[in-house]
Design an enzyme around this catalytic site. Structure first.
Site, PDB file in Angstrom:
ATOM      1  N   SER A  73      56.533  21.618  45.512  1.00  0.00           N
ATOM      2  CA  SER A  73      57.624  21.826  44.556  1.00  0.00           C
ATOM      3  C   SER A  73      58.984  21.472  45.169  1.00  0.00           C
ATOM      4  O   SER A  73      59.157  21.453  46.391  1.00  0.00           O
ATOM      5  CB  SER A  73      57.634  23.286  44.099  1.00  0.00           C
ATOM      6  OG  SER A  73      56.372  23.636  43.581  1.00  0.00           O
TER       7      SER A  73
HETATM    8  N1  SAM Z   1      53.370  25.911  46.756  1.00  0.00           N
HETATM    9  C1  SAM Z   1      52.805  24.630  47.055  1.00  0.00           C
HETATM   10  C2  SAM Z   1      53.530  23.941  48.176  1.00  0.00           C
HETATM   11  O1  SAM Z   1      54.485  24.483  48.746  1.00  0.00           O
HETATM   12  O2  SAM Z   1      53.101  22.828  48.528  1.00  0.00           O
HETATM   13  C3  SAM Z   1      52.767  23.751  45.864  1.00  0.00           C
HETATM   14  C4  SAM Z   1      51.768  24.177  44.874  1.00  0.00           C
HETATM   15  S1  SAM Z   1      51.372  22.977  43.643  1.00  0.00           S
HETATM   16  C5  SAM Z   1      52.797  22.898  42.650  1.00  0.00           C
HETATM   17  C6  SAM Z   1      50.198  23.954  42.707  1.00  0.00           C
HETATM   18  C7  SAM Z   1      48.879  24.144  43.390  1.00  0.00           C
HETATM   19  O3  SAM Z   1      48.096  25.043  42.610  1.00  0.00           O
HETATM   20  C8  SAM Z   1      48.047  22.871  43.505  1.00  0.00           C
HETATM   21  O4  SAM Z   1      47.736  22.626  44.850  1.00  0.00           O
HETATM   22  C9  SAM Z   1      46.798  23.159  42.683  1.00  0.00           C
HETATM   23  O5  SAM Z   1      45.624  22.582  43.200  1.00  0.00           O
HETATM   24  C10 SAM Z   1      46.756  24.671  42.749  1.00  0.00           C
HETATM   25  N2  SAM Z   1      45.965  25.336  41.701  1.00  0.00           N
HETATM   26  C11 SAM Z   1      45.841  25.017  40.390  1.00  0.00           C
HETATM   27  N3  SAM Z   1      45.018  25.891  39.781  1.00  0.00           N
HETATM   28  C12 SAM Z   1      44.617  26.781  40.718  1.00  0.00           C
HETATM   29  C13 SAM Z   1      43.780  27.931  40.736  1.00  0.00           C
HETATM   30  N4  SAM Z   1      43.145  28.370  39.633  1.00  0.00           N
HETATM   31  N5  SAM Z   1      43.604  28.597  41.885  1.00  0.00           N
HETATM   32  C14 SAM Z   1      44.215  28.191  43.025  1.00  0.00           C
HETATM   33  N6  SAM Z   1      45.024  27.128  43.089  1.00  0.00           N
HETATM   34  C15 SAM Z   1      45.227  26.431  41.952  1.00  0.00           C
END
Ligand code: SAM
Length: 230
Positions: A73
Site C-alpha cells: 500500500s
Molecule cells: N500490508 C501489505 C504490505 O505492507 O505489503 C499489503 C497488503 S495487500 C494490499 C493485501 C494482501 O491481502 C494481499 O497480499 C492479499 O493476498 C491478502 N489477502 C487477500 N485476502 C486474504 C485473506 N482472506 N486472508 C489473508 N490475506 C488475504
C-alpha cells in the site's frame, strides 16, 4: 574506497533522504502526528520490501506491485491505518494480508506481538524470510484464509485488515478483546471507506476516516474468488 563501494554508499544515502522526504511531505503534511508512528516510518526501510525492478519508487506516493497481482500500500495509507490502531507498545496485534511484510514490520516495531495471515503462500514465505533476516522475533506468519482470523492466539488487542471487503468478518469481531480496535477497508470492489471499529462494553462503535482503494479480501467471510473472475 573503490568505485563500487562509493556507488553503493551513495545509493543507500539516497534512500535515506527519500525516506525522510516521504515522512515530511506525505505523512506529516497530511496529518500523521503520532510521534511513535513517525519514528517507525523513519526507521523501517521500505525499499527492502519492494521487488528490485521497482525499488527506485520505494518512497513514492502510490502503491507498488509485489507480484501475484498484489500490492504494497501507499506509505500514507500504511501510516493512517497504523495511527488509527492507537498502539502503545504492549498490544497483541492480528494483521490480515501480510503482502510484502512492510506493514507487519511497522506493527512489530510498535507493539508486543504480531500475528499475520496471508492467503498467498509464496508471499507469506517471502515475507517471513525477509522479516527474520531483518531481525524481527515478535512476528508469527501463517498462510491461510484470514477472514477466519487466527483463533489459536486470540483474543487480540488490535486487528488490521489490509484488503477490502463488504462487511467486517464475524470471526474478527469475535477474536477482538473488549476495548479493542479493528481497522478495515469496507465497501465494494472499486472503492472502500477505511473504518475504525471499537468494541466497548460489547457494543460496536464505527468511525470512517478516509476513502481508499484496496485489493479484495478473498475468503469465507470476504469476496468469493469465483465471483471476482466471473
Ligand atoms: N500490508 C501489505 C504490505 O505492507 O505489503 C499489503 C497488503 S495487500 C494490499 C493485501 C494482501 O491481502 C494481499 O497480499 C492479499 O493476498 C491478502 N489477502 C487477500 N485476502 C486474504 C485473506 N482472506 N486472508 C489473508 N490475506 C488475504
Amino acid at each position: 574506497m573503490g568505485f563500487c563501494g562509493r556507488i553503493k554508499r551513495e545509493k543507500e544515502l539516497d534512500y535515506k533522504k527519500l525516506q525522510e522526504k516521504m515522512v515530511k511531505d506525505q505523512l506529516i503534511r497530511r496529518g500523521i502526528s503520532d510521534k511513535r508512528v513517525l519514528a517507525t516510518f523513519y526507521k523501517v526501510r521500505r525499499e527492502k520490501f519492494i521487488p528490485s525492478e521497482l525499488r527506485r519508487d520505494a518512497y513514492e506516493d502510490f502503491p507498488l506491485s509485489i507480484g501475484e497481482g498484489q500490492t504494497i500500500s501507499q506509505p500514507f495509507m500504511v501510516a493512517l491505518m497504523t495511527q488509527n490502531l492507537e498502539l502503545k507498545g504492549h498490544e497483541k496485534v492480528l494483521e490480515i494480508g501480510t503482502g510484502s511484510g512492510y506493514q507487519t514490520a511497522i506493527l512489530a516495531e510498535l507493539s508486543e506481538e504480531v500475528y499475520s495471515v496471508e492467503r498467498i503462500r509464496s508471499l507469506a514465505q517471502k515475507a517471513q524470510g525477509l522479516l527474520k533476516r531483518l531481525g524481527y522475533n515478535n512476528i508469527k506468519i501463517f498462510s491461510g484464509d484470514g477472514t477466519l482470523g487466527w483463533e489459536e492466539y486470540s483474543p487480540y488487542d488490535r486487528i488490521l485488515v489490509t484488503a477490502g471487503t463488504r462487511e467486517v468478518p464475524l470471526p474478527l469481531v469475535e477474536q477482538l478483546k473488549e476495548g479493542g480496535i479493528i481497522v478495515i477497508p469496507i465497501g465494494n470492489l472499486y472503492s472502500q471507506d477505511l473504518k475504525v471499529i471499537k468494541k466497548e462494553k460489547n457494543r460496536i462503535k464505527t468511525v470512517i476516516v478516509e476513502k481508499c482503494i484496496f485489493v479484495p479480501l478473498i475468503g469465507k467471510y470476504g469476496w468469493d474468488e469465483g465471483e471476482l473472475s466471473g
